[in-house]
Design a protein around this motif. Structure first.
Motif, PDB file in Angstrom:
ATOM      1  N   LEU A  59       0.838  -1.201   0.000  1.00  0.00           N
ATOM      2  CA  LEU A  59       0.000   0.000   0.000  1.00  0.00           C
ATOM      3  C   LEU A  59       0.876   1.255   0.000  1.00  0.00           C
ATOM      4  O   LEU A  59       0.610   2.228  -0.719  1.00  0.00           O
ATOM      5  N   TYR A  60       1.947   1.224   0.783  1.00  0.00           N
ATOM      6  CA  TYR A  60       2.892   2.342   0.833  1.00  0.00           C
ATOM      7  C   TYR A  60       3.466   2.617  -0.561  1.00  0.00           C
ATOM      8  O   TYR A  60       3.489   3.761  -1.021  1.00  0.00           O
ATOM      9  N   GLY A  61       3.913   1.562  -1.243  1.00  0.00           N
ATOM     10  CA  GLY A  61       4.506   1.723  -2.579  1.00  0.00           C
ATOM     11  C   GLY A  61       3.515   2.304  -3.561  1.00  0.00           C
ATOM     12  O   GLY A  61       3.843   3.198  -4.358  1.00  0.00           O
ATOM     13  N   ASN A  62       2.265   1.821  -3.504  1.00  0.00           N
ATOM     14  CA  ASN A  62       1.242   2.339  -4.411  1.00  0.00           C
ATOM     15  C   ASN A  62       0.885   3.793  -4.102  1.00  0.00           C
ATOM     16  O   ASN A  62       0.655   4.586  -5.021  1.00  0.00           O
ATOM     17  N   ALA A  63       0.866   4.142  -2.805  1.00  0.00           N
ATOM     18  CA  ALA A  63       0.595   5.542  -2.437  1.00  0.00           C
ATOM     19  C   ALA A  63       1.739   6.444  -2.878  1.00  0.00           C
ATOM     20  O   ALA A  63       1.526   7.600  -3.257  1.00  0.00           O
ATOM     21  N   ALA A  64       2.973   5.909  -2.847  1.00  0.00           N
ATOM     22  CA  ALA A  64       4.140   6.715  -3.217  1.00  0.00           C
ATOM     23  C   ALA A  64       4.147   7.079  -4.700  1.00  0.00           C
ATOM     24  O   ALA A  64       4.552   8.178  -5.073  1.00  0.00           O
ATOM     25  N   VAL A  65       3.688   6.155  -5.552  1.00  0.00           N
ATOM     26  CA  VAL A  65       3.741   6.424  -7.002  1.00  0.00           C
ATOM     27  C   VAL A  65       2.488   7.148  -7.506  1.00  0.00           C
ATOM     28  O   VAL A  65       2.384   7.434  -8.708  1.00  0.00           O
ATOM     29  N   LEU A  66       1.555   7.465  -6.595  1.00  0.00           N
ATOM     30  CA  LEU A  66       0.276   8.047  -7.016  1.00  0.00           C
ATOM     31  C   LEU A  66       0.445   9.282  -7.898  1.00  0.00           C
ATOM     32  O   LEU A  66      -0.194   9.410  -8.951  1.00  0.00           O
ATOM     33  N   TYR A  67       1.332  10.225  -7.478  1.00  0.00           N
ATOM     34  CA  TYR A  67       1.497  11.484  -8.226  1.00  0.00           C
ATOM     35  C   TYR A  67       2.171  11.272  -9.582  1.00  0.00           C
ATOM     36  O   TYR A  67       2.276  12.212 -10.368  1.00  0.00           O
ATOM     37  N   ARG A  68       2.686  10.076  -9.834  1.00  0.00           N
ATOM     38  CA  ARG A  68       3.327   9.809 -11.131  1.00  0.00           C
ATOM     39  C   ARG A  68       2.303   9.417 -12.199  1.00  0.00           C
ATOM     40  O   ARG A  68       2.623   9.377 -13.382  1.00  0.00           O
ATOM     41  N   ILE A  69       1.047   9.136 -11.783  1.00  0.00           N
ATOM     42  CA  ILE A  69       0.013   8.740 -12.747  1.00  0.00           C
ATOM     43  C   ILE A  69      -0.501  10.000 -13.437  1.00  0.00           C
ATOM     44  O   ILE A  69      -1.012  10.910 -12.765  1.00  0.00           O
ATOM     45  N   PRO A  70      -0.383  10.093 -14.774  1.00  0.00           N
ATOM     46  CA  PRO A  70      -0.789  11.322 -15.483  1.00  0.00           C
ATOM     47  C   PRO A  70      -2.233  11.741 -15.190  1.00  0.00           C
ATOM     48  O   PRO A  70      -2.553  12.927 -15.204  1.00  0.00           O
ATOM     49  N   LYS A  77      -4.971  19.626  -7.488  1.00  0.00           N
ATOM     50  CA  LYS A  77      -4.157  18.574  -6.881  1.00  0.00           C
ATOM     51  C   LYS A  77      -4.777  18.051  -5.582  1.00  0.00           C
ATOM     52  O   LYS A  77      -4.416  16.974  -5.095  1.00  0.00           O
ATOM     53  N   LYS A  78      -5.714  18.846  -5.031  1.00  0.00           N
ATOM     54  CA  LYS A  78      -6.186  18.541  -3.680  1.00  0.00           C
ATOM     55  C   LYS A  78      -6.755  17.129  -3.492  1.00  0.00           C
ATOM     56  O   LYS A  78      -6.427  16.465  -2.513  1.00  0.00           O
ATOM     57  N   GLN A 225      12.540  11.183 -13.867  1.00  0.00           N
ATOM     58  CA  GLN A 225      12.088  12.577 -13.758  1.00  0.00           C
ATOM     59  C   GLN A 225      10.987  12.935 -14.750  1.00  0.00           C
ATOM     60  O   GLN A 225      10.196  13.841 -14.511  1.00  0.00           O
ATOM     61  N   LYS A 226      10.952  12.202 -15.885  1.00  0.00           N
ATOM     62  CA  LYS A 226       9.930  12.488 -16.898  1.00  0.00           C
ATOM     63  C   LYS A 226       8.527  12.243 -16.357  1.00  0.00           C
ATOM     64  O   LYS A 226       7.553  12.769 -16.875  1.00  0.00           O
ATOM     65  N   TRP A 227       8.427  11.375 -15.360  1.00  0.00           N
ATOM     66  CA  TRP A 227       7.112  11.001 -14.842  1.00  0.00           C
ATOM     67  C   TRP A 227       6.722  11.783 -13.596  1.00  0.00           C
ATOM     68  O   TRP A 227       5.730  11.460 -12.956  1.00  0.00           O
ATOM     69  N   GLN A 228       7.529  12.813 -13.279  1.00  0.00           N
ATOM     70  CA  GLN A 228       7.154  13.619 -12.115  1.00  0.00           C
ATOM     71  C   GLN A 228       6.037  14.580 -12.491  1.00  0.00           C
ATOM     72  O   GLN A 228       6.009  15.091 -13.603  1.00  0.00           O
ATOM     73  N   ARG A 229       5.126  14.817 -11.553  1.00  0.00           N
ATOM     74  CA  ARG A 229       3.998  15.705 -11.791  1.00  0.00           C
ATOM     75  C   ARG A 229       4.505  17.089 -12.185  1.00  0.00           C
ATOM     76  O   ARG A 229       5.268  17.707 -11.445  1.00  0.00           O
ATOM     77  N   PRO A 230       4.097  17.584 -13.367  1.00  0.00           N
ATOM     78  CA  PRO A 230       4.529  18.939 -13.732  1.00  0.00           C
ATOM     79  C   PRO A 230       3.824  19.948 -12.826  1.00  0.00           C
ATOM     80  O   PRO A 230       2.596  20.034 -12.844  1.00  0.00           O
ATOM     81  N   GLU A 231       4.613  20.661 -11.999  1.00  0.00           N
ATOM     82  CA  GLU A 231       4.003  21.637 -11.085  1.00  0.00           C
ATOM     83  C   GLU A 231       3.958  23.001 -11.787  1.00  0.00           C
ATOM     84  O   GLU A 231       4.935  23.394 -12.430  1.00  0.00           O
ATOM     85  N   GLU A 233       4.130  27.150 -12.262  1.00  0.00           N
ATOM     86  CA  GLU A 233       5.255  27.964 -11.795  1.00  0.00           C
ATOM     87  C   GLU A 233       5.131  28.411 -10.345  1.00  0.00           C
ATOM     88  O   GLU A 233       6.110  28.500  -9.621  1.00  0.00           O
ATOM     89  N   HIS A 234       3.879  28.709  -9.919  1.00  0.00           N
ATOM     90  CA  HIS A 234       3.740  29.151  -8.521  1.00  0.00           C
ATOM     91  C   HIS A 234       3.660  27.961  -7.574  1.00  0.00           C
ATOM     92  O   HIS A 234       3.426  28.117  -6.391  1.00  0.00           O
ATOM     93  N   ASP A 235       3.892  26.750  -8.139  1.00  0.00           N
ATOM     94  CA  ASP A 235       4.005  25.535  -7.341  1.00  0.00           C
ATOM     95  C   ASP A 235       2.795  25.332  -6.444  1.00  0.00           C
ATOM     96  O   ASP A 235       2.886  25.327  -5.218  1.00  0.00           O
ATOM     97  N   GLU A 236       1.661  25.168  -7.099  1.00  0.00           N
ATOM     98  CA  GLU A 236       0.384  25.029  -6.397  1.00  0.00           C
ATOM     99  C   GLU A 236       0.429  23.876  -5.388  1.00  0.00           C
ATOM    100  O   GLU A 236      -0.134  23.936  -4.326  1.00  0.00           O
ATOM    101  N   GLY A 237       1.186  22.821  -5.796  1.00  0.00           N
ATOM    102  CA  GLY A 237       1.234  21.631  -4.941  1.00  0.00           C
ATOM    103  C   GLY A 237       1.799  21.932  -3.570  1.00  0.00           C
ATOM    104  O   GLY A 237       1.392  21.354  -2.575  1.00  0.00           O
ATOM    105  N   ILE A 238       2.748  22.862  -3.529  1.00  0.00           N
ATOM    106  CA  ILE A 238       3.324  23.201  -2.235  1.00  0.00           C
ATOM    107  C   ILE A 238       2.520  24.301  -1.558  1.00  0.00           C
ATOM    108  O   ILE A 238       2.205  24.246  -0.384  1.00  0.00           O
ATOM    109  N   SER A 239       2.145  25.326  -2.380  1.00  0.00           N
ATOM    110  CA  SER A 239       1.651  26.545  -1.743  1.00  0.00           C
ATOM    111  C   SER A 239       0.195  26.465  -1.323  1.00  0.00           C
ATOM    112  O   SER A 239      -0.217  27.204  -0.449  1.00  0.00           O
TER     113      SER A 239
END
Lengths: 247, 247
Positions: A59-70, A77-78, A225-231, A233-239
Motif C-alpha cells: 500500500l505504501y509503494g502504491n501511495a508513493a507512485v500516485l502522483y506519477r500517474i498522469p 491537486k487537492k 524525472q519524466k514522470w514527475q507531476r509537472p508543477e 510555476e507558482h508551485d500550487e502543490g506546495i503553496s
C-alpha cells in the motif's frame, strides 16, 4: 508517447506485483503456518508478516507512485493529496496493527521484544513512517504551515519516502529469512529443514523475490524525472494547503 | 558554498562510517566468532561477513560517490574513470572471495548452498554487480563501444549502481540477523540466547545500524543533483573512452 507506454507498463507491473505479494504472504501464512487468530498463539503472529507486507510495502509503494500517474496531473491537486495521505494513513494503520500482532504474541508467550536486528530495523522504519506522515500532514495539508517550511520539507519528504520504503523492504527480507529458520527446523518439529528447500521454503523465498521485484518497479517509477507531476510555476502543490484558512 | 560544506560533511561521515563498518565487522568476527582461517572450519566462514561488508558495501559505496567529489571535476575525467573502475574491481574481487569463503565452508561441512532468502538475494546481487562491472568496462572504457550504447547505458548504469548497493545492504542485514540466530542459541552451545541481547548481539546489531547509516549517507550524496559532476556540453565523460583506438 513511448515514455507513457513504458510508464503504464511499469504501473501495471507495480499493481500486479503488489497484488501477488499480498496473495503470497497470505497464502504462506494460511496454508503452511496454520492461518490467523487474535488469541496470543502463533496464529496471531501470522498477522504480522501479512499486515507489514500489505501496509508498509504494497500500500505504501502504491501511495508513493500516485502522483506519477498522469491522470492525477489536472489543475486540482487537492483530491490526490487527500488520496495520497489517506492511502498512507491506511498503510500506517496496517503497519501498527502488524506490530501489535507481534508484540502481543511475544508478551503472551513471555518472549522478549525488540532484540533482533530485524526488529530494530522494523521498529525504526515504522517510527520514521509515522513521523513522515505527521510531518507531511502538518506541512502539506494544514493551512497554518509557513510556505518556507513547505518548500524546505518537500524534497526531504520525497527522499525520506523512498528511504523508508527501501528500509521496510530490507526489514521484510530479514523477517521472512528469520521466520523460515525459526519454523523449518527439521526433526525437532517434524518439518523438513530450511536447508532442504521444502515447498514452503521455496514459496516464502519467492515471496521475498516478489517483494524485491515490486520495490524495484516502484523505485524505478519514482526515479524517472519524466514522470514527475509537472508543477505550475507558482508551485500550487506546495503553496496551496488542503484546508484554507478562509474555508 | 553552504552546499559544498554540507557535501564535505557528508563525505567525511561516509568515510568514517565506512571505516567503522569494517572495524565493527572485523572485531565481531575476530573477538566473538574466534578469528579467521582458510581451512574449511567455521573460522573460514568468518571471512564471509568481513569481505562482503568491506567489498560489496563499504568499498562499493565509496567508489559510487567518487564522481561527486569536486576534486574529480577537472577536465580530464580519465584518471577518475580508472579509479572508479579499479575500486569497483577490488570491491568485486573482495565479494567473490567472500562468496568463496562461504561456499567452501559449506562444501567442507556438507551443508547445502543457496537455500536461504539471504543467499538468494546475496548471489543475485553479486551477479548483478559482476554484470554491471563488465558492461561498464565495455561501454565506458573500451574504445570500440558505439556512442549510442554509451548514452543509453549511462542512466541505467547510474540507477543500477544505487539498486545493487541497496540490495547488498539488505543482504547484509538479513545475513547478520541470520548469523546471530545461528550462533546465539542459549543453553545448547553455552552462549546467552540472542533474545537476551548479550554483548555480542548488541555489538553485531550495532554493526547493522552502522551499515544502514553508511547506506543512507551514500544514497543522500548520490541523490543530490547539485553534487553531480558537471559534464561539458559534448559530454566528454560519455564520449571519450579511456583507451583511444589511435592510442
Amino acid at each position: 508517447m513511448r515514455s507513457m507506454l513504458l510508464f503504464y507498463t511499469l504501473y501495471l507491473l507495480c499493481l500486479s506485483l503488489g497484488l501477488l505479494c499480498v496473495v503470497f504472504v497470505s497464502y504462506w501464512n494460511s496454508t503452511w503456518r496454520g492461518g490467523f487468530a487474535w488469541d496470543g498463539t502463533r496464529l496471531q503472529f501470522n498477522w504480522h508478516p501479512v499486515l507489514m507486507v500489505a501496509g508498509l510495502v504494497v500500500l505504501y509503494g502504491n501511495a508513493a507512485v500516485l502522483y506519477r500517474i498522469p491522470l492525477t496531473w489536472g489543475q486540482n491537486k487537492k483530491p490526490w493529496k487527500l488520496l495520497h495521505a489517506g492511502m498512507m494513513f491506511l498503510a500506517l494503520l496496517l503497519s501498527i496493527l502488524g506490530l501489535c500482532a507481534v508484540f502481543s504474541f511475544h508478551n503472551a508467550n513471555k518472549t522478549p521484544n525488540l532484540y533482533s536486528l530485524h526488529s530494530w530495523l522494523g521498529i525504526c522504519t515504522s517510527a520514521m513512517f509515522a513521523a513522515q506522515w505527521v510531518l507531511g500532514l502538518a506541512a502539506f495539508l494544514l493551512p497554518c504551515s509557513p510556505m518556507a517550511f513547505r518548500r524546505l520539507l518537500k524534497p526531504v519528504h520525497v527522499w525520506m519516502g523512498s528511504i523508508i520504503f527501501s528500509l521496510s523492504v530490507a526489514a521484510c527480507i530479514s523477517g521472512i529469512n528469520e521466520k523460515l529458520f525459526f519454523v523449518l527446523k527439521g526433526n525437532t518439529n517434524g518439518t523438513q529443514p530450511y536447508s532442504m528447500l521444502p515447498p514452503e521454503a521455496v514459496f516464502a523465498n519467492s515471496l521475498g523475490v516478489l517483494i524485491i521485484a515490486f520495490a524495484l518497479v516502484v523505485l524505478q517509477i519514482l526515479s524517472n524525472q519524466k514522470w514527475q507531476r509537472p508543477e505550475p510555476e507558482h508551485d500550487e502543490g506546495i503553496s496551496q494547503p488542503l484546508l484554507r484558512e478562509d474555508s
